[in-house]
Design a protein around this motif. Structure first.
Motif, PDB file in Angstrom:
ATOM      1  N   VAL A 168       3.416   1.567  89.938  1.00  0.00           N
ATOM      2  CA  VAL A 168       3.303   1.866  88.512  1.00  0.00           C
ATOM      3  C   VAL A 168       2.800   3.297  88.354  1.00  0.00           C
ATOM      4  CG1 VAL A 168       0.945   0.945  88.386  1.00  0.00           C
ATOM      5  CG2 VAL A 168       2.364   1.007  86.319  1.00  0.00           C
ATOM      6  N   GLN A 169       3.172   3.939  87.265  1.00  0.00           N
ATOM      7  CA  GLN A 169       2.693   5.296  87.008  1.00  0.00           C
ATOM      8  C   GLN A 169       1.265   5.269  86.467  1.00  0.00           C
ATOM      9  OE1 GLN A 169       5.607   7.132  84.394  1.00  0.00           O
ATOM     10  NE2 GLN A 169       6.575   8.125  86.162  1.00  0.00           N
ATOM     11  N   ALA A 170       0.567   6.332  86.680  1.00  0.00           N
ATOM     12  CA  ALA A 170      -0.779   6.458  86.128  1.00  0.00           C
ATOM     13  C   ALA A 170      -0.745   6.235  84.621  1.00  0.00           C
ATOM     14  CB  ALA A 170      -1.353   7.829  86.452  1.00  0.00           C
TER      15      ALA A 170
ATOM     16  N   GLY B 217      -0.366   3.282  83.373  1.00  0.00           N
ATOM     17  CA  GLY B 217       0.353   2.031  83.165  1.00  0.00           C
ATOM     18  C   GLY B 217      -0.522   0.809  83.361  1.00  0.00           C
TER      19      GLY B 217
ATOM     20  N   LYS C 153      -5.168   4.213  87.465  1.00  0.00           N
ATOM     21  CA  LYS C 153      -5.353   5.541  88.027  1.00  0.00           C
ATOM     22  C   LYS C 153      -4.882   5.537  89.488  1.00  0.00           C
ATOM     23  CE  LYS C 153      -9.632   6.019  85.361  1.00  0.00           C
ATOM     24  NZ  LYS C 153     -11.096   6.282  85.444  1.00  0.00           N
ATOM     25  N   PRO C 154      -4.522   6.696  90.022  1.00  0.00           N
ATOM     26  CA  PRO C 154      -4.122   6.740  91.440  1.00  0.00           C
ATOM     27  C   PRO C 154      -5.196   6.166  92.374  1.00  0.00           C
ATOM     28  CG  PRO C 154      -3.465   8.753  90.355  1.00  0.00           C
ATOM     29  CD  PRO C 154      -4.277   7.982  89.353  1.00  0.00           C
TER      30      PRO C 154
ATOM     31  N   THR D 135      -5.086   2.547  93.676  1.00  0.00           N
ATOM     32  CA  THR D 135      -4.144   2.145  94.708  1.00  0.00           C
ATOM     33  C   THR D 135      -4.858   1.443  95.852  1.00  0.00           C
ATOM     34  OG1 THR D 135      -2.582   3.920  94.202  1.00  0.00           O
ATOM     35  CG2 THR D 135      -2.498   2.998  96.423  1.00  0.00           C
TER      36      THR D 135
ATOM     37  N   VAL E 187      -0.390   3.222  92.493  1.00  0.00           N
ATOM     38  CA  VAL E 187      -0.358   3.964  91.238  1.00  0.00           C
ATOM     39  C   VAL E 187       0.008   5.407  91.550  1.00  0.00           C
ATOM     40  CG1 VAL E 187      -1.607   4.575  89.148  1.00  0.00           C
ATOM     41  CG2 VAL E 187      -2.147   2.438  90.342  1.00  0.00           C
ATOM     42  N   SER E 188       1.106   5.861  90.997  1.00  0.00           N
ATOM     43  CA  SER E 188       1.555   7.228  91.239  1.00  0.00           C
ATOM     44  C   SER E 188       1.031   8.161  90.153  1.00  0.00           C
ATOM     45  CB  SER E 188       3.081   7.284  91.279  1.00  0.00           C
ATOM     46  OG  SER E 188       3.614   6.907  90.031  1.00  0.00           O
ATOM     47  N   SER E 189       0.782   9.399  90.543  1.00  0.00           N
ATOM     48  CA  SER E 189       0.232  10.376  89.586  1.00  0.00           C
ATOM     49  C   SER E 189       1.347  11.103  88.847  1.00  0.00           C
ATOM     50  CB  SER E 189      -0.644  11.376  90.331  1.00  0.00           C
ATOM     51  OG  SER E 189       0.091  11.999  91.341  1.00  0.00           O
TER      52      SER E 189
END
Length: 123
Positions: free
Chosen positions: A11-13, A15, A86-87, A90, A121-123
């Motif tokens: 998921v993106q940051a 999210g 947040k990243p 992860t 979580v990707s930034s």
């Protein structure tokens, strides 16, 4: 006893994700239930815990206000709703069942553990 987590993913940051954990082979409402996580190279940490009847909860400082733990004793299921990810969130997330709850540490010395579900979580 089986604790089976699901709902992880990429998921993106910013999210959200919801992690369910379904329990079998134990009397679910005999146990406090919690979520733990472990990132690569880091120690496992307690994220959140909820008492057997849902009356009290514990959250780590790093997730308080963003994560919500809940349980449905009729469905033998524990949930973790994660918002504003947040990243640094992860990690592999583990569900656990414990007989001891404290307000400062949450679920202590869990008796049973799930296999985990990966959250990235990707930034």
């Amino acid at each position: 006893v089986q604790l089976v987590e699901s709902g992880g993913g990429l998921v993106q940051a910013g999210g959200s994700l919801r992690l369910p954990c379904t329990a079998s082979g134990l009397t679910f409402d005999d146990f406090h239930m919690g979520w733990f996580r472990q990132a690569p190279g880091k120690k496992r940490e307690g994220v959140s815990c909820i008492t057997w009847n849902g009356g009290s909860t514990y959250y780590a400082d790093s997730v308080r206000g963003r994560f919500t733990i809940s349980r449905d004793n009729a469905k033998n299921t524990l949930y973790l709703r994660m918002n504003s990810l947040k990243p640094e969130d992860t990690a592999m997330y583990y569900c656990a069942a414990a007989r001891t709850f404290t307000y400062d540490l949450g679920c202590k010395q869990p008796n049973y553990w799930g296999q985990g579900t990966q959250v990235t979580v990707s930034s």
